[in-house]
Scaffold this motif. Structure first.
Motif, PDB file in Angstrom:
ATOM      1  N   GLY A   1    -105.780  30.806  -0.703  1.00 52.87           N
ATOM      2  CA  GLY A   1    -105.488  31.310   0.643  1.00 52.87           C
ATOM      3  C   GLY A   1    -104.144  30.841   1.156  1.00 52.87           C
ATOM      4  O   GLY A   1    -103.397  31.622   1.761  1.00 52.87           O
ATOM      5  N   MET A   2    -103.802  29.581   0.913  1.00 51.87           N
ATOM      6  CA  MET A   2    -102.512  29.064   1.364  1.00 51.87           C
ATOM      7  C   MET A   2    -101.365  29.696   0.592  1.00 51.87           C
ATOM      8  O   MET A   2    -100.294  29.952   1.145  1.00 51.87           O
ATOM      9  N   PHE A   3    -101.584  29.938  -0.696  1.00 52.29           N
ATOM     10  CA  PHE A   3    -100.549  30.591  -1.498  1.00 52.29           C
ATOM     11  C   PHE A   3    -100.273  31.999  -0.972  1.00 52.29           C
ATOM     12  O   PHE A   3     -99.117  32.387  -0.783  1.00 52.29           O
ATOM     13  N   VAL A   4    -101.322  32.763  -0.729  1.00 49.35           N
ATOM     14  CA  VAL A   4    -101.170  34.124  -0.219  1.00 49.35           C
ATOM     15  C   VAL A   4    -100.524  34.105   1.164  1.00 49.35           C
ATOM     16  O   VAL A   4     -99.673  34.949   1.481  1.00 49.35           O
ATOM     17  N   THR A   5    -100.926  33.143   2.004  1.00 52.53           N
ATOM     18  CA  THR A   5    -100.327  33.038   3.330  1.00 52.53           C
ATOM     19  C   THR A   5     -98.839  32.726   3.233  1.00 52.53           C
ATOM     20  O   THR A   5     -98.025  33.282   3.972  1.00 52.53           O
ATOM     21  N   GLY A   6     -98.465  31.833   2.306  1.00 54.96           N
ATOM     22  CA  GLY A   6     -97.055  31.536   2.091  1.00 54.96           C
ATOM     23  C   GLY A   6     -96.278  32.748   1.634  1.00 54.96           C
ATOM     24  O   GLY A   6     -95.157  32.996   2.085  1.00 54.96           O
ATOM     25  N   VAL A   7     -96.892  33.533   0.751  1.00 55.11           N
ATOM     26  CA  VAL A   7     -96.269  34.784   0.311  1.00 55.11           C
ATOM     27  C   VAL A   7     -96.105  35.729   1.491  1.00 55.11           C
ATOM     28  O   VAL A   7     -95.044  36.347   1.676  1.00 55.11           O
TER      29      VAL A   7
ATOM     30  N   ILE B   1    -101.237  34.417  15.515  1.00 51.23           N
ATOM     31  CA  ILE B   1    -102.521  34.236  14.833  1.00 51.23           C
ATOM     32  C   ILE B   1    -102.439  33.364  13.588  1.00 51.23           C
ATOM     33  O   ILE B   1    -103.461  33.104  12.950  1.00 51.23           O
ATOM     34  N   THR B   2    -101.249  32.889  13.214  1.00 53.52           N
ATOM     35  CA  THR B   2    -101.168  32.046  12.028  1.00 53.52           C
ATOM     36  C   THR B   2    -101.846  30.703  12.282  1.00 53.52           C
ATOM     37  O   THR B   2    -102.209  30.368  13.399  1.00 53.52           O
ATOM     38  N   GLY B   3    -101.982  29.935  11.247  1.00 47.42           N
ATOM     39  CA  GLY B   3    -102.643  28.637  11.348  1.00 47.42           C
ATOM     40  C   GLY B   3    -103.556  28.369  10.176  1.00 47.42           C
ATOM     41  O   GLY B   3    -104.295  27.385  10.166  1.00 47.42           O
ATOM     42  N   TYR B   4    -103.499  29.242   9.159  1.00 45.86           N
ATOM     43  CA  TYR B   4    -104.374  29.086   7.989  1.00 45.86           C
ATOM     44  C   TYR B   4    -104.050  27.797   7.240  1.00 45.86           C
ATOM     45  O   TYR B   4    -104.952  27.031   6.880  1.00 45.86           O
ATOM     46  N   SER B   5    -102.790  27.532   7.020  1.00 45.68           N
ATOM     47  CA  SER B   5    -102.388  26.365   6.222  1.00 45.68           C
ATOM     48  C   SER B   5    -102.799  25.062   6.890  1.00 45.68           C
ATOM     49  O   SER B   5    -103.303  24.139   6.228  1.00 45.68           O
ATOM     50  N   THR B   6    -102.590  24.980   8.212  1.00 43.91           N
ATOM     51  CA  THR B   6    -102.959  23.759   8.934  1.00 43.91           C
ATOM     52  C   THR B   6    -104.456  23.516   8.873  1.00 43.91           C
ATOM     53  O   THR B   6    -104.910  22.390   8.635  1.00 43.91           O
TER      54      THR B   6
ATOM     55  N   THR C   1     -98.917  22.154  -2.879  1.00 46.03           N
ATOM     56  CA  THR C   1     -98.126  23.004  -3.777  1.00 46.03           C
ATOM     57  C   THR C   1     -98.325  24.486  -3.476  1.00 46.03           C
ATOM     58  O   THR C   1     -97.466  25.305  -3.816  1.00 46.03           O
ATOM     59  N   ALA C   2     -99.456  24.832  -2.862  1.00 43.73           N
ATOM     60  CA  ALA C   2     -99.783  26.244  -2.644  1.00 43.73           C
ATOM     61  C   ALA C   2     -98.807  26.909  -1.681  1.00 43.73           C
ATOM     62  O   ALA C   2     -98.242  27.966  -1.977  1.00 43.73           O
ATOM     63  N   ASN C   3     -98.618  26.295  -0.521  1.00 41.76           N
ATOM     64  CA  ASN C   3     -97.741  26.889   0.490  1.00 41.76           C
ATOM     65  C   ASN C   3     -96.295  26.914   0.018  1.00 41.76           C
ATOM     66  O   ASN C   3     -95.565  27.884   0.262  1.00 41.76           O
ATOM     67  N   ILE C   4     -95.877  25.832  -0.679  1.00 37.82           N
ATOM     68  CA  ILE C   4     -94.513  25.781  -1.204  1.00 37.82           C
ATOM     69  C   ILE C   4     -94.298  26.875  -2.246  1.00 37.82           C
ATOM     70  O   ILE C   4     -93.299  27.596  -2.227  1.00 37.82           O
ATOM     71  N   ALA C   5     -95.272  27.006  -3.166  1.00 34.97           N
ATOM     72  CA  ALA C   5     -95.160  28.027  -4.206  1.00 34.97           C
ATOM     73  C   ALA C   5     -95.131  29.423  -3.601  1.00 34.97           C
ATOM     74  O   ALA C   5     -94.341  30.282  -4.006  1.00 34.97           O
ATOM     75  N   GLY C   6     -96.000  29.662  -2.623  1.00 32.74           N
ATOM     76  CA  GLY C   6     -96.022  30.969  -1.976  1.00 32.74           C
ATOM     77  C   GLY C   6     -94.733  31.288  -1.262  1.00 32.74           C
ATOM     78  O   GLY C   6     -94.220  32.413  -1.336  1.00 32.74           O
ATOM     79  N   SER C   7     -94.153  30.281  -0.587  1.00 38.95           N
ATOM     80  CA  SER C   7     -92.899  30.488   0.130  1.00 38.95           C
ATOM     81  C   SER C   7     -91.732  30.737  -0.826  1.00 38.95           C
ATOM     82  O   SER C   7     -90.814  31.486  -0.507  1.00 38.95           O
ATOM     83  N   LEU C   8     -91.766  30.085  -1.998  1.00 39.01           N
ATOM     84  CA  LEU C   8     -90.689  30.261  -2.970  1.00 39.01           C
ATOM     85  C   LEU C   8     -90.793  31.597  -3.704  1.00 39.01           C
ATOM     86  O   LEU C   8     -89.792  32.270  -3.940  1.00 39.01           O
ATOM     87  N   ILE C   9     -92.015  31.976  -4.063  1.00 39.96           N
ATOM     88  CA  ILE C   9     -92.217  33.198  -4.854  1.00 39.96           C
ATOM     89  C   ILE C   9     -92.280  34.433  -3.970  1.00 39.96           C
ATOM     90  O   ILE C   9     -91.953  35.538  -4.408  1.00 39.96           O
ATOM     91  N   GLY C  10     -92.654  34.243  -2.699  1.00 39.65           N
ATOM     92  CA  GLY C  10     -92.851  35.372  -1.794  1.00 39.65           C
ATOM     93  C   GLY C  10     -91.693  36.342  -1.715  1.00 39.65           C
ATOM     94  O   GLY C  10     -91.889  37.560  -1.860  1.00 39.65           O
ATOM     95  N   PRO C  11     -90.448  35.880  -1.494  1.00 42.92           N
ATOM     96  CA  PRO C  11     -89.328  36.823  -1.421  1.00 42.92           C
ATOM     97  C   PRO C  11     -89.146  37.647  -2.687  1.00 42.92           C
ATOM     98  O   PRO C  11     -88.824  38.837  -2.629  1.00 42.92           O
TER      99      PRO C  11
ATOM    100  N   ILE D   1    -108.503  39.536   0.640  1.00 45.62           N
ATOM    101  CA  ILE D   1    -109.245  38.849  -0.422  1.00 45.62           C
ATOM    102  C   ILE D   1    -109.409  37.371  -0.070  1.00 45.62           C
ATOM    103  O   ILE D   1    -110.478  36.779  -0.272  1.00 45.62           O
ATOM    104  N   ALA D   2    -108.344  36.767   0.479  1.00 48.60           N
ATOM    105  CA  ALA D   2    -108.425  35.370   0.911  1.00 48.60           C
ATOM    106  C   ALA D   2    -109.472  35.197   1.997  1.00 48.60           C
ATOM    107  O   ALA D   2    -110.232  34.213   2.006  1.00 48.60           O
TER     108      ALA D   2
END
Length: 250
Positions: free
Chosen positions: A14-20, A112-117, A141-151, A176-177
């Protein structure tokens, strides 16, 4: 599988998808704004900056509010609220008919964000002390990976399947998350009615006030510098590139 590990897997996804979802719009935003009818380069850059920044500004304002709500009603409800809300809002961005509608949806996304926290707090409170460090380290690592790969994901989808589909696919992943969070995340939450310290009381307990202020200012300046190029980099690459068919991916 232990409950904490199952929660970790679902929250990581969920955090990865949110970061994306938060970062994938960066390379396609100016192109999408142009597709919505804005043709002047200066206006595109200006609208891109507003649409990109408004989400993070509202997120900063509302994060403490959702944190207080999590303390009152539990972390899982906040996960469900954020993931479902993000799925709907990001998906609706693909149906935007003008730039003002897009900015409005970006504003709502910040609210409405706040999933990661909520994920971080849930894992911290539901994992035993023996595995807490490993779980929180893995989760970060999830949020960082999502933010890096998202663009890159956003640019790839935009080039190959169209700009609108980038929003639809990301919204689908967030749905899905939401479903996996609803089905598999378990929380044993007991509300504690205790006095919460106010901002002044917390500040009085900070031992190194000058150091804290210096770190805050430094981190703020670095973040402003890093994110200031995000909404205009696509416009700049368009000027540098002779072939504009793959600008979003570049």
């Amino acid at each position: 599988m232990p409950l904490w590990k199952r929660n970790l897997i679902v929250c990581w996804f969920g955090m990865f998808v949110t970061g994306v979802g938060m970062s994938q719009i960066a390379p396609i935003l100016p192109l999408y704004i142009k597709q919505l009818g804005v043709n002047d380069s200066a206006a595109i850059a200006q609208f891109s900056g507003i649409a990109f920044g408004i989400t993070f500004i509202l997120s900063a304002i509302f994060s403490p509010i959702w944190g207080a709500a999590a303390d009152r009603w539990g972390r899982k409800p906040m996960l469900l609220r954020a993931s479902l809300g993000m799925a709907v809002v990001v998906g609706c961005m693909g149906f935007s008919t003008n730039v003002y509608m897009l900015i409005g949806l970006r504003l709502l996304q910040g609210v409405i964000t706040g999933y990661s926290t909520a994920c971080t707090t849930l894992i911290a409170t539901q994992t035993d002390s023996k595995h807490a460090g490993y779980a929180l380290g893995t989760l970060s690592t999830a949020n960082i990976a999502g933010s890096l790969i998202g663009p890159t994901i956003g640019g790839f989808i935009g080039v190959n399947w169209g700009l609108q589909n980038s929003f639809f696919i990301t919204g689908g992943l967030m749905m899905i998350a939401f479903i996996t969070t609803a089905l598999f995340v378990k929380e044993s939450f007991t509300r504690e009615d205790k006095v919460v310290l106010g901002l002044r009381e917390v500040w009085r307990k900070v031992p190194e006030k000058s150091l804290t202020i210096n770190l805050f200012v430094t981190f703020f300046v670095l973040t402003v510098a890093l994110y200031s190029v995000e909404p205009i980099i696509t416009v700049y690459i368009t000027q540098l590139s002779g072939n504009t068919s793959h600008v979003a991916l570049l």
